[in-house]
Enzyme design. Structure first.
Site, short mmCIF file in Angstrom:
data_model
loop_
_atom_site.label_atom_id
_atom_site.label_comp_id
_atom_site.label_asym_id
_atom_site.label_seq_id
_atom_site.Cartn_x
_atom_site.Cartn_y
_atom_site.Cartn_z
CG ASN A 54 -2.28 -0.66 0.86
OD1 ASN A 54 -2.95 -0.28 -0.09
ND2 ASN A 54 -2.65 -1.67 1.63
CG LEU A 100 -3.47 -1.95 18.71
CD1 LEU A 100 -4.16 -2.53 19.93
CD2 LEU A 100 -4.48 -1.57 17.65
CB SER A 107 -13.02 0.91 5.35
OG SER A 107 -14.10 0.03 5.19
CG LEU A 131 -8.95 -2.00 16.49
CD1 LEU A 131 -7.54 -1.68 16.01
CD2 LEU A 131 -9.02 -3.41 17.04
CG ASP A 132 -9.60 -1.22 12.66
OD1 ASP A 132 -8.67 -0.50 12.25
OD2 ASP A 132 -9.48 -2.44 12.86
CD GLU A 167 -6.05 -3.56 1.55
OE1 GLU A 167 -4.90 -3.17 1.85
OE2 GLU A 167 -6.56 -4.59 2.03
#
Length: 192
Positions: A19, A96, A140, A148-149, A178
């Site tokens: 990505n 994280l 997404s 988280l997310d 993506e």
């Protein structure tokens, strides 16, 4: 009248950086809205770092092992600021971020997640979508928050789940989307 300077983006990776590579490619377009000022990783041996260096992009790598999360995040934060980064793009970054780090960059961190949020936050998204019998999966791009997310979803791309799909086959098709979606959404985000 002078053209607006491209926004400086820092990309955080943990692996091969596919990505990241799509974001870099988009940053090199003639009408680019952003430039990649730094690629940083928590894994000094990440393949994506070597690729970024070959492209002449500044890199930063530091393992958090043995130094603790606060010291690690302080170092990565300083590297991003030293590079003049204005927006952070997480691209396969498998750590994280602390609430403290997120609050320092509030509203300026994006992430690509391999599910149609709010479905399947966290890991094993493709397995979970297949096990649930979903007809579609996808990816997404969202704003990173302390949860988280859970931040605002800025864009999504859908991929059908085909009969006989396993997680690897589905992941490969989602990854294609993506690579298309993330540069588009990052460009829109920095332009606003």
């Amino acid at each position: 009248m002078s053209a607006k300077e491209p926004v400086k983006v820092g990309i955080l990776i943990s692996g091969r950086g596919s990505n990241m590579q799509s974001l870099v490619a988009a940053s090199q377009a003639a009408d680019t809205a952003y430039t990649v000022a730094l690629v940083a990783s928590d894994k000094p041996q990440a393949a994506g770092l070597a690729w970024a260096q070959e492209q002449g992009i500044a890199t930063f790598a530091l393992s958090p092992k043995g130094i603790g999360k606060p010291a690690y995040e302080a170092a990565i934060d300083q590297a991003l600021r030293d590079a003049g980064v204005e927006v952070i793009a997480l691209a396969g970054y498998m750590r994280l971020l602390s609430s403290d780090f997120v609050s320092r960059w509030q509203g300026r961190i994006l992430n690509i997640h391999p599910s149609l949020l709010p479905l399947y936050k966290g890991l094993d998204t493709h397995e979970r979508a297949i096990a649930a019998g979903d007809a579609k999966a996808g990816c997404s791009v969202h704003v990173v928050t302390e949860e988280l997310d859970d931040g605002e979803v800025l864009g999504q791309a859908e991929v059908p789940i085909l009969s006989g799909d396993d997680a690897a086959a589905l992941a490969a098709r989602v990854l294609v989307e993506e690579h298309r979606l993330y540069p588009q959404i990052l460009t829109e985000f920095v332009r606003r």
